[in-house]
Write a protein that holds these residues in place. Structure first.
Motif, short mmCIF file in Angstrom:
data_model
loop_
_atom_site.label_atom_id
_atom_site.label_comp_id
_atom_site.label_asym_id
_atom_site.label_seq_id
_atom_site.Cartn_x
_atom_site.Cartn_y
_atom_site.Cartn_z
N LEU A 1 0.83 -1.21 0.00
CA LEU A 1 0.00 0.00 0.00
C LEU A 1 0.86 1.26 0.00
N LYS B 1 0.92 4.02 -2.99
CA LYS B 1 0.74 5.47 -2.79
C LYS B 1 1.88 6.23 -3.47
N GLU C 1 -3.33 13.46 -5.18
CA GLU C 1 -4.02 12.71 -4.13
C GLU C 1 -5.00 11.70 -4.72
N MET D 1 -3.80 3.12 -4.27
CA MET D 1 -3.88 2.38 -3.00
C MET D 1 -5.10 1.46 -2.99
N LEU E 1 -9.49 -5.84 5.89
CA LEU E 1 -9.29 -4.71 6.81
C LEU E 1 -8.63 -3.54 6.07
N PHE E 2 -7.60 -3.85 5.30
CA PHE E 2 -6.93 -2.81 4.52
C PHE E 2 -7.87 -2.20 3.48
N LEU F 1 -10.31 0.04 5.33
CA LEU F 1 -9.63 1.25 5.83
C LEU F 1 -9.30 2.21 4.67
N THR F 2 -8.94 1.63 3.52
CA THR F 2 -8.70 2.47 2.34
C THR F 2 -10.00 3.16 1.93
N TYR G 1 -10.67 5.90 4.31
CA TYR G 1 -9.76 7.01 4.00
C TYR G 1 -10.29 7.82 2.81
#
Lengths: 178, 139
Positions: A20, A24, A65, A72, A127-128, A131-132, A135
């Motif tokens: 990840l 990014k 961004e 990501m 989970l990742f 969470l991404t 975000y």
């Protein structure tokens, strides 16, 4: 001793975390070079190890961004897809006999994984992924990430979770039959 | 036995912290890896010096007072500084000085006050007089 589950989760979490961060950085580099964005590079800006980019204007910052967050998300989606495919088609507990014999013929039996390994890997990747998505949602509220990307991310995450739940249900059924 | 129990608890707690750090690391990096230069400032304006265009000119700041030392006795120094409104709303700026310092580059229309829309800039120029040291404030 440390819990086996915690040790396994830490073990499974290292690669996705590194991927990840690389995604990014890759997304930022892609945006900077393809859109010719002006920036200043600060070496050791994050924890004195990783670099940071200071963009000259807000538009450049938003473009970078968006692309880096998308990178990501794509990385976490690909990781989750890989684990889900293994859980559905190469799961030791319910792999199709024909697939199993083919894999043995091709000497690819390493692809077949037990529930313990697959579910820890799936838990970390999901989970990742979530969470991404979280975000992206926060970024969208701050008007940094485009809302379209966030909506797609949420739909993908929800569907992947559902696909994982199907496999868990199948696994529960198998364990009840035993 | 009790010592062993404390050790287990500490080891598991440390492992949990490590896992949390591992999971948070990519997002911490994602948050910190980019920024916009100057956006975090809460200053009412940004002043960018252009004095390198005028050899021998000096520019200093003490508190809110800016000082320019002129290299010679030229008639005019156009675009010595650039004033930027970094905020998200229009702002009015005024030059507090008795000298011939003004906003813009038009010598015929020396603006002492100007309203800048959000994110825009304007040059600051000087019509020289006998003073070699010019002091001014931006209000």
């Amino acid at each position: 001793m440390v819990s086996k589950t915690l040790t396994k989760l830490i073990d499974e979490g290292v690669v996705p975390a590194i991927l990840l961060i690389l995604a990014k950085m890759g997304g930022l580099l892609f945006a900077v070079f393809f859109f010719h964005l002006s920036f200043t590079l600060k070496v050791g800006g994050v924890l004195k190890i990783l670099p940071t980019l200071d963009f000259v204007n807000t538009q450049g910052y938003i473009t970078a961004e968006n692309y880096s967050n998308l990178a990501m998300f794509l990385t976490s989606s690909l990781g989750t897809t890989f684990v889900l495919i293994r859980a559905h088609f190469f799961h030791e507990s319910h792999i199709h006999p024909q697939v199993q014999s083919k894999l043995h013929k091709l000497n690819l039996q390493n692809i077949i994984q037990p529930t313990y390994h697959l579910y820890h890997q799936a838990a970390i990747w999901l989970l990742f992924l979530w969470l991404t998505t979280a975000y992206l949602i926060v970024s969208a509220f701050l008007k940094i990430t485009y809302v379209q990307i966030t909506v797609i991310a949420f739909i993908v995450s929800a569907n992947f979770s559902w696909l994982f739940a199907i496999d868990v249900e199948k696994e529960i059924e198998i364990s009840q039959q035993k | 036995m009790k010592k062993r129990h404390i050790f287990y608890t500490l080891a598991n707690f440390s492992a949990f912290l490590l896992l949390t750090a591992l999971i948070a690391a990519p997002f911490y990096f994602a948050k910190k890896s980019t920024s916009v230069a100057g956006v975090k400032t809460e200053a009412a304006y940004l002043v960018i010096s252009q004095i390198e265009k005028f050899p021998g000119m000096g520019f200093t700041q003490k508190d809110e007072t800016y000082s320019l030392s002129l290299p010679g006795t030229a008639d005019a120094y156009v675009g010595i500084l650039i004033l930027t409104n970094p905020s998200k709303e229009a702002k009015t700026y005024r030059l507090g000085s008795e000298n011939n310092i003004f906003f813009g580059e038009n010598l015929e229309d020396k603006l002492k006050s100007v309203t800048l829309p959000a994110g825009t800039s304007i040059p600051i120029s000087l019509l020289s007089n006998r003073n070699r040291e010019i002091e001014f404030k931006i209000l």
